[in-house]
Motif scaffolding. Sequence first.
Motif, PDB file in Angstrom:
ATOM      1  N   GLY A  60      72.951  77.166  39.855  1.00 20.00           N
ATOM      2  CA  GLY A  60      74.222  77.862  39.809  1.00 20.00           C
ATOM      3  C   GLY A  60      75.414  76.981  40.132  1.00 20.00           C
ATOM      4  N   LEU A  61      75.342  75.717  39.769  1.00 21.58           N
ATOM      5  CA  LEU A  61      76.426  74.765  40.033  1.00 21.58           C
ATOM      6  C   LEU A  61      77.307  74.611  38.789  1.00 21.58           C
ATOM      7  N   PRO A  62      78.556  74.218  38.964  1.00 20.75           N
ATOM      8  CA  PRO A  62      79.468  74.070  37.814  1.00 20.75           C
ATOM      9  C   PRO A  62      78.996  72.957  36.882  1.00 20.75           C
ATOM     10  N   ASN A  63      79.391  73.065  35.633  1.00 18.93           N
ATOM     11  CA  ASN A  63      78.930  72.101  34.634  1.00 18.93           C
ATOM     12  C   ASN A  63      80.073  71.654  33.726  1.00 18.93           C
ATOM     13  N   LYS A  64      81.316  71.689  34.255  1.00 13.71           N
ATOM     14  CA  LYS A  64      82.460  71.327  33.430  1.00 13.71           C
ATOM     15  C   LYS A  64      82.828  69.851  33.561  1.00 13.71           C
ATOM     16  N   GLN A  65      82.657  69.277  34.746  1.00 17.24           N
ATOM     17  CA  GLN A  65      83.023  67.884  34.978  1.00 17.24           C
ATOM     18  C   GLN A  65      81.853  67.201  35.682  1.00 17.24           C
ATOM     19  N   VAL A  66      81.032  66.527  34.885  1.00 17.04           N
ATOM     20  CA  VAL A  66      79.799  65.911  35.387  1.00 17.04           C
ATOM     21  C   VAL A  66      79.764  64.456  34.965  1.00 17.04           C
ATOM     22  N   MET A  67      79.497  63.588  35.919  1.00 21.43           N
ATOM     23  CA  MET A  67      79.380  62.157  35.634  1.00 21.43           C
ATOM     24  C   MET A  67      77.953  61.704  35.901  1.00 21.43           C
ATOM     25  N   ILE A  68      77.391  60.936  34.962  1.00 13.79           N
ATOM     26  CA  ILE A  68      76.044  60.373  35.108  1.00 13.79           C
ATOM     27  C   ILE A  68      76.159  58.879  34.863  1.00 13.79           C
ATOM     28  N   THR A  69      75.843  58.099  35.879  1.00 11.06           N
ATOM     29  CA  THR A  69      76.036  56.652  35.792  1.00 11.06           C
ATOM     30  C   THR A  69      74.884  55.927  36.463  1.00 11.06           C
ATOM     31  N   PRO A  70      74.495  54.751  35.987  1.00 10.58           N
ATOM     32  CA  PRO A  70      73.367  54.044  36.606  1.00 10.58           C
ATOM     33  C   PRO A  70      73.712  53.531  38.000  1.00 10.58           C
ATOM     34  N   THR A  71      72.714  53.489  38.852  1.00  9.94           N
ATOM     35  CA  THR A  71      72.865  52.871  40.164  1.00  9.94           C
ATOM     36  C   THR A  71      72.770  51.357  39.990  1.00  9.94           C
ATOM     37  N   PRO A  72      73.074  50.579  41.041  1.00 10.29           N
ATOM     38  CA  PRO A  72      73.176  49.121  40.883  1.00 10.29           C
ATOM     39  C   PRO A  72      71.959  48.456  40.249  1.00 10.29           C
ATOM     40  N   PHE A  73      72.243  47.622  39.249  1.00  8.42           N
ATOM     41  CA  PHE A  73      71.314  46.647  38.668  1.00  8.42           C
ATOM     42  C   PHE A  73      70.186  47.245  37.840  1.00  8.42           C
ATOM     43  N   ASN A  74      70.303  48.488  37.369  1.00 11.70           N
ATOM     44  CA  ASN A  74      69.184  49.061  36.616  1.00 11.70           C
ATOM     45  C   ASN A  74      69.668  50.203  35.739  1.00 11.70           C
ATOM     46  N   THR A  75      68.772  50.669  34.868  1.00 10.62           N
ATOM     47  CA  THR A  75      69.038  51.846  34.044  1.00 10.62           C
ATOM     48  C   THR A  75      67.906  52.865  34.194  1.00 10.62           C
ATOM     49  N   VAL A  76      67.272  52.863  35.362  1.00 12.40           N
ATOM     50  CA  VAL A  76      66.174  53.793  35.645  1.00 12.40           C
ATOM     51  C   VAL A  76      66.617  54.870  36.629  1.00 12.40           C
ATOM     52  N   LEU A  77      67.332  54.472  37.681  1.00 13.89           N
ATOM     53  CA  LEU A  77      67.822  55.411  38.682  1.00 13.89           C
ATOM     54  C   LEU A  77      69.297  55.701  38.422  1.00 13.89           C
ATOM     55  N   TRP A  78      69.627  56.995  38.305  1.00 16.29           N
ATOM     56  CA  TRP A  78      70.977  57.400  37.915  1.00 16.29           C
ATOM     57  C   TRP A  78      71.612  58.261  39.004  1.00 16.29           C
ATOM     58  N   ARG A  79      72.914  58.079  39.178  1.00 16.36           N
ATOM     59  CA  ARG A  79      73.700  58.845  40.145  1.00 16.36           C
ATOM     60  C   ARG A  79      74.478  59.914  39.395  1.00 16.36           C
ATOM     61  N   ILE A  80      74.477  61.114  39.948  1.00 16.98           N
ATOM     62  CA  ILE A  80      75.168  62.244  39.328  1.00 16.98           C
ATOM     63  C   ILE A  80      76.245  62.742  40.269  1.00 16.98           C
ATOM     64  N   VAL A  81      77.442  62.946  39.745  1.00 15.00           N
ATOM     65  CA  VAL A  81      78.550  63.528  40.507  1.00 15.00           C
ATOM     66  C   VAL A  81      79.050  64.747  39.737  1.00 15.00           C
ATOM     67  N   VAL A  82      79.088  65.880  40.412  1.00 12.09           N
ATOM     68  CA  VAL A  82      79.522  67.142  39.806  1.00 12.09           C
ATOM     69  C   VAL A  82      80.779  67.607  40.539  1.00 12.09           C
ATOM     70  N   MET A  83      81.851  67.819  39.804  1.00 10.31           N
ATOM     71  CA  MET A  83      83.138  68.179  40.410  1.00 10.31           C
ATOM     72  C   MET A  83      83.420  69.667  40.256  1.00 10.31           C
ATOM     73  N   ASP A  84      84.091  70.218  41.272  1.00  4.87           N
ATOM     74  CA  ASP A  84      84.598  71.588  41.225  1.00  4.87           C
ATOM     75  C   ASP A  84      85.985  71.586  41.855  1.00  4.87           C
ATOM     76  N   GLU A  85      86.567  72.747  42.043  1.00  7.19           N
ATOM     77  CA  GLU A  85      87.937  72.801  42.540  1.00  7.19           C
ATOM     78  C   GLU A  85      88.041  72.308  43.977  1.00  7.19           C
ATOM     79  N   HIS A  86      87.114  72.705  44.825  1.00  8.53           N
ATOM     80  CA  HIS A  86      87.206  72.365  46.243  1.00  8.53           C
ATOM     81  C   HIS A  86      86.064  71.464  46.729  1.00  8.53           C
ATOM     82  N   TYR A  87      85.008  71.355  45.965  1.00  8.21           N
ATOM     83  CA  TYR A  87      83.855  70.569  46.376  1.00  8.21           C
ATOM     84  C   TYR A  87      83.373  69.694  45.232  1.00  8.21           C
TER      85      TYR A  87
END
Length: 342
Positions: A189-216
């Motif tokens: 039940g999390l927002p899905n309008k502004q989502v970033m998916i980017t690799p963690t340092p030095f690889n393309t196996v582990l990915w970091r996800i950032v999900v934005m909302d109005e206050h959190y």
Amino acid sequence: MDSITQAALGATIAGAVAGKQCNAKVLLVGAALGTLPDLDVVLDYGDAVSNTIKHRGFSHSLLLLPPFALLLSWLYCRFRPDAFWNFKRVSVLTLSVLVTHTLLDAMTTYGTQLIWPFEGYFELRNIFIIDPLYTVPLLIAIIVALFSNANGAKWCQSVLVLSTLYLGWGFTAQQYIANRVDQNLAQQGLPNKQVMITPTPFNTVLWRIVVMDEHYYWEGLASLLDEDKDIEFIARPKGAWPLEEKPDTLRGLKAFSHNYLNYREENDELIVSDLRLGMANNLAFEFIYAKRDDSGDWVLIDAPKRFPSPRGFEHLNTLWERLMGDQSIDANLTKQTLGYNR
């Protein structure tokens, strides 16, 4: 990408274009051209934010690089006429090196102004700014070309195909993770309008996800090697700009970061952080915008300053464990390694 990678890519492309004429001089010229667009870092735009957001600007523009490449090629042929290195071949080499530099930069998370002077930052985020699996093959091709004139160009050409396939792999892996993220956001039940998916340092196996909302905003990690497809997201306060006045540099930073920003107070200083680059407490770009006066009110400083946030790699061993699929460390890794124990 980092300067070593860009120089290596430029040298490899030069070697590939040179064919039987591939030699140390050609490779050196390619390396120099490969680093040329990044020389804009010597320009001072007046403050830390402007120096950050105006990098990869005019020197990376696909509207300016082609005519600049043709001008360089004409000047070379004008003063160094050569039967083999005619205008056509020189311009192909120069244009290829300069354009691939900016296209590779656009595949990282930083953002590249591909159509400067028109506004817009473009990035695919399918490769980290330093990735040995991309760079090392290029360096190997250069070493072989230096000591094997007969097969040097073939090595360069083959490795360019391999490196391009690796970029394609990064994009494919990103899309696989994106599908998994979409499912998790819907389930949780999390927002899905502004989502970033980017690799963690030095690889393309582990990915970091950032999900934005109005206050959190929420942070999570996902590896291609995970057995459990559930993603644990940690909620953070997004904060808000507390002043009525909004300086031009803040508007520029919002455009540069696509509004992936966090606002916080620390030691009576207002700090604005770009959430895209780095990992929470190791964020690459954080800026001090204001300080509290004796009455407790915020006062903008004359020019934003870089906040001295730690940007080390002391947690790489833990990230490696997470990359290999150890999801049991997610909560601890996200809360401590990624920071925000403030």
